[in-house]
Design a protein around this motif. Structure first.
Motif, PDB file in Angstrom:
ATOM      1  N   HIS A  95      26.770  -5.717  15.759  1.00 33.56           N
ATOM      2  CA  HIS A  95      27.059  -4.758  17.003  1.00 33.56           C
ATOM      3  C   HIS A  95      27.616  -5.531  17.995  1.00 33.56           C
ATOM      4  O   HIS A  95      27.762  -6.573  18.077  1.00 33.56           O
ATOM      5  N   PHE A  96      27.922  -4.546  19.170  1.00 34.64           N
ATOM      6  CA  PHE A  96      28.556  -5.248  20.318  1.00 34.64           C
ATOM      7  C   PHE A  96      27.754  -6.203  20.948  1.00 34.64           C
ATOM      8  O   PHE A  96      26.799  -5.936  21.524  1.00 34.64           O
ATOM      9  N   VAL A  97      28.249  -7.424  21.031  1.00 34.36           N
ATOM     10  CA  VAL A  97      27.305  -8.414  21.711  1.00 34.36           C
ATOM     11  C   VAL A  97      28.449  -9.076  22.701  1.00 34.36           C
ATOM     12  O   VAL A  97      29.547  -9.298  22.486  1.00 34.36           O
ATOM     13  N   MET A  98      28.106  -8.962  24.181  1.00 33.80           N
ATOM     14  CA  MET A  98      29.129  -9.567  25.070  1.00 33.80           C
ATOM     15  C   MET A  98      29.255 -10.837  25.408  1.00 33.80           C
ATOM     16  O   MET A  98      30.085 -11.481  25.875  1.00 33.80           O
ATOM     17  N   GLY A  99      28.039 -11.735  25.037  1.00 35.47           N
ATOM     18  CA  GLY A  99      27.843 -12.952  25.447  1.00 35.47           C
ATOM     19  C   GLY A  99      27.407 -13.259  26.611  1.00 35.47           C
ATOM     20  O   GLY A  99      27.369 -14.287  27.024  1.00 35.47           O
ATOM     21  N   HIS A 100      26.744 -12.245  27.386  1.00 38.17           N
ATOM     22  CA  HIS A 100      25.923 -12.139  28.479  1.00 38.17           C
ATOM     23  C   HIS A 100      24.886 -12.417  28.472  1.00 38.17           C
ATOM     24  O   HIS A 100      24.098 -10.860  28.301  1.00 38.17           O
ATOM     25  N   ILE A 101      23.859 -13.288  28.493  1.00 36.37           N
ATOM     26  CA  ILE A 101      22.530 -13.175  28.373  1.00 36.37           C
ATOM     27  C   ILE A 101      21.856 -12.433  29.293  1.00 36.37           C
ATOM     28  O   ILE A 101      21.954 -12.495  30.411  1.00 36.37           O
ATOM     29  N   ASP A 102      20.739 -11.532  28.779  1.00 37.24           N
ATOM     30  CA  ASP A 102      20.050 -10.815  29.812  1.00 37.24           C
ATOM     31  C   ASP A 102      18.832 -11.461  30.343  1.00 37.24           C
ATOM     32  O   ASP A 102      18.385 -11.546  31.486  1.00 37.24           O
ATOM     33  N   SER A 103      18.194 -12.239  29.391  1.00 37.82           N
ATOM     34  CA  SER A 103      16.892 -12.829  29.637  1.00 37.82           C
ATOM     35  C   SER A 103      16.632 -13.927  28.377  1.00 37.82           C
ATOM     36  O   SER A 103      17.355 -14.029  27.626  1.00 37.82           O
ATOM     37  N   THR A 104      15.559 -14.644  28.811  1.00 34.04           N
ATOM     38  CA  THR A 104      14.909 -15.558  27.434  1.00 34.04           C
ATOM     39  C   THR A 104      13.673 -14.924  27.003  1.00 34.04           C
ATOM     40  O   THR A 104      13.048 -13.884  27.866  1.00 34.04           O
ATOM     41  N   ALA A 105      13.277 -15.188  25.777  1.00 35.75           N
ATOM     42  CA  ALA A 105      12.108 -14.368  25.151  1.00 35.75           C
ATOM     43  C   ALA A 105      11.493 -15.706  24.645  1.00 35.75           C
ATOM     44  O   ALA A 105      12.168 -16.850  24.381  1.00 35.75           O
ATOM     45  N   ARG A 106      10.331 -15.614  24.273  1.00 32.37           N
ATOM     46  CA  ARG A 106       9.500 -16.731  23.512  1.00 32.37           C
ATOM     47  C   ARG A 106       8.891 -16.348  22.031  1.00 32.37           C
ATOM     48  O   ARG A 106       8.668 -15.081  21.763  1.00 32.37           O
ATOM     49  N   VAL A 107       9.292 -17.169  21.208  1.00 32.93           N
ATOM     50  CA  VAL A 107       8.855 -17.022  19.864  1.00 32.93           C
ATOM     51  C   VAL A 107       7.394 -17.070  19.880  1.00 32.93           C
ATOM     52  O   VAL A 107       6.660 -17.823  20.163  1.00 32.93           O
ATOM     53  N   THR A 108       6.952 -16.015  19.360  1.00 37.61           N
ATOM     54  CA  THR A 108       5.157 -15.939  19.411  1.00 37.61           C
ATOM     55  C   THR A 108       4.638 -16.111  17.702  1.00 37.61           C
ATOM     56  O   THR A 108       3.620 -16.438  17.829  1.00 37.61           O
ATOM     57  N   ALA A 109       5.410 -15.850  16.930  1.00 37.40           N
ATOM     58  CA  ALA A 109       4.889 -16.184  15.567  1.00 37.40           C
ATOM     59  C   ALA A 109       6.024 -16.246  14.377  1.00 37.40           C
ATOM     60  O   ALA A 109       7.345 -15.675  14.810  1.00 37.40           O
ATOM     61  N   ILE A 110       5.872 -17.076  13.346  1.00 37.07           N
ATOM     62  CA  ILE A 110       6.747 -17.042  12.379  1.00 37.07           C
ATOM     63  C   ILE A 110       6.018 -17.407  11.176  1.00 37.07           C
ATOM     64  O   ILE A 110       4.971 -18.114  11.025  1.00 37.07           O
ATOM     65  N   GLU A 111       6.568 -16.570  10.226  1.00 39.23           N
ATOM     66  CA  GLU A 111       5.549 -16.427   8.962  1.00 39.23           C
ATOM     67  C   GLU A 111       6.475 -16.162   7.830  1.00 39.23           C
ATOM     68  O   GLU A 111       7.344 -15.325   7.745  1.00 39.23           O
ATOM     69  N   PRO A 112       6.538 -17.141   6.728  1.00 39.12           N
ATOM     70  CA  PRO A 112       7.112 -16.896   5.608  1.00 39.12           C
ATOM     71  C   PRO A 112       6.507 -15.851   4.836  1.00 39.12           C
ATOM     72  O   PRO A 112       5.179 -15.889   4.538  1.00 39.12           O
ATOM     73  N   VAL A 113       7.336 -14.743   4.256  1.00 38.62           N
ATOM     74  CA  VAL A 113       6.668 -13.769   3.555  1.00 38.62           C
ATOM     75  C   VAL A 113       7.659 -13.829   2.329  1.00 38.62           C
ATOM     76  O   VAL A 113       8.918 -13.172   2.437  1.00 38.62           O
ATOM     77  N   GLY A 114       7.209 -14.095   1.114  1.00 43.58           N
ATOM     78  CA  GLY A 114       8.091 -14.327   0.014  1.00 43.58           C
ATOM     79  C   GLY A 114       9.352 -15.120   0.142  1.00 43.58           C
ATOM     80  O   GLY A 114       9.137 -16.323   0.604  1.00 43.58           O
ATOM     81  N   GLN A 115      10.548 -14.635  -0.019  1.00 41.20           N
ATOM     82  CA  GLN A 115      11.773 -15.385   0.286  1.00 41.20           C
ATOM     83  C   GLN A 115      12.299 -15.236   1.821  1.00 41.20           C
ATOM     84  O   GLN A 115      13.206 -15.868   2.244  1.00 41.20           O
ATOM     85  N   ASP A 116      11.622 -14.291   2.444  1.00 43.04           N
ATOM     86  CA  ASP A 116      11.990 -14.176   3.727  1.00 43.04           C
ATOM     87  C   ASP A 116      11.155 -14.600   4.732  1.00 43.04           C
ATOM     88  O   ASP A 116       9.853 -15.486   4.477  1.00 43.04           O
ATOM     89  N   HIS A 117      11.657 -14.373   5.955  1.00 42.56           N
ATOM     90  CA  HIS A 117      10.584 -14.938   7.270  1.00 42.56           C
ATOM     91  C   HIS A 117      10.514 -13.747   8.272  1.00 42.56           C
ATOM     92  O   HIS A 117      11.521 -13.111   8.518  1.00 42.56           O
ATOM     93  N   ARG A 118       9.243 -13.712   8.684  1.00 38.39           N
ATOM     94  CA  ARG A 118       8.876 -12.803   9.744  1.00 38.39           C
ATOM     95  C   ARG A 118       8.795 -13.228  11.051  1.00 38.39           C
ATOM     96  O   ARG A 118       8.120 -14.413  11.141  1.00 38.39           O
ATOM     97  N   ILE A 119       9.614 -13.003  11.978  1.00 39.34           N
ATOM     98  CA  ILE A 119       9.474 -13.791  13.333  1.00 39.34           C
ATOM     99  C   ILE A 119       9.412 -12.773  14.307  1.00 39.34           C
ATOM    100  O   ILE A 119       9.775 -11.555  14.510  1.00 39.34           O
ATOM    101  N   THR A 120       8.402 -12.981  15.546  1.00 36.77           N
ATOM    102  CA  THR A 120       8.004 -12.147  16.308  1.00 36.77           C
ATOM    103  C   THR A 120       8.174 -12.961  17.693  1.00 36.77           C
ATOM    104  O   THR A 120       7.830 -14.004  18.021  1.00 36.77           O
TER     105      THR A 120
END
Length: 200
Positions: A95-120
């Motif tokens: 999608h259209f990405v300008m490369g101008h960061i709006d803010s930072t966020a924090r990873v609150t969860a990482i969970e492997p689910v089958g072959q995938d991963h769920r990140i919150t």
């Protein structure tokens, strides 16, 4: 302009303090194809090539950039996501990405689910108005689809094995600070409506 489709990862080789900021030396697989002044998204942040060799690129970062993005948390040896500016004849995949960061966020969860991963992640409340279910957001320069919104500020993503391994996400841990850039189309819509309603 970028697409959020990360080309590869690079490794931070050196961080040298300079007046008003720092110079980052990054091992870049496509360094030989770059020229001085080219734009490269590093973890989603548009940076200018200040020096280049066959295998490395140097970027100068202002103190402000290091303070308001996650780049200030990088250390020697850190992996970072890399993408060159979109070419005029290339396919548009993310999608259209300008490369101008709006803010930072924090990873609150990482969970492997089958072959995938769920990140919150938890985003600042003032940016929650720009996100919608199944909408787009860039996290550390990666174009992602929001799989679920929990509460007001918790965003959930499903990460495929390809994205997990090809980007720096496989190095993430809970508590990591990441860059976010919300969909610029949402900001344009907000601006147009604010002007129409006489709020700007």
């Amino acid at each position: 302009m970028f697409t959020g489709l990360v080309e590869c990862t690079g490794k931070v080789l050196a961080i040298t303090p300079i007046h008003s900021g720092a110079r980052f030396t990054v091992e870049v697989p496509f360094a030989a194809e770059l020229a001085l002044g080219d734009s490269v998204a590093v973890n989603g942040c548009c940076l200018t090539v200040d020096a280049v060799s066959a295998t490395t690129v140097e970027f100068d970062l202002l103190t402000q950039t290091m303070r308001v993005t996650s780049l200030g948390a990088l250390q020697v040896g850190s992996l970072c996501n890399l993408e060159r500016a979109m070419g005029g004849t290339g396919r548009f995949g993310g999608h259209f990405v300008m490369g101008h960061i709006d803010s930072t966020a924090r990873v609150t969860a990482i969970e492997p689910v089958g072959q995938d991963h769920r990140i919150t992640i938890s985003i600042p409340a003032e940016y929650a108005k720009y996100v919608i279910d199944k909408g787009s957001i860039a996290m550390d320069g990666v174009s992602l689809t929001i799989a679920n919104i929990t509460g007001a500020t918790e965003l959930e993503f499903w990460i495929t094995p390809h994205t997990w391994q090809r980007t720096s996400m496989h190095t993430y841990a809970v508590g990591r600070v990441v860059n976010i850039e919300v969909d610029m189309l949402a900001k344009y819509v907000e601006k147009m409506f604010s002007v129409r309603e006489g709020k700007d």
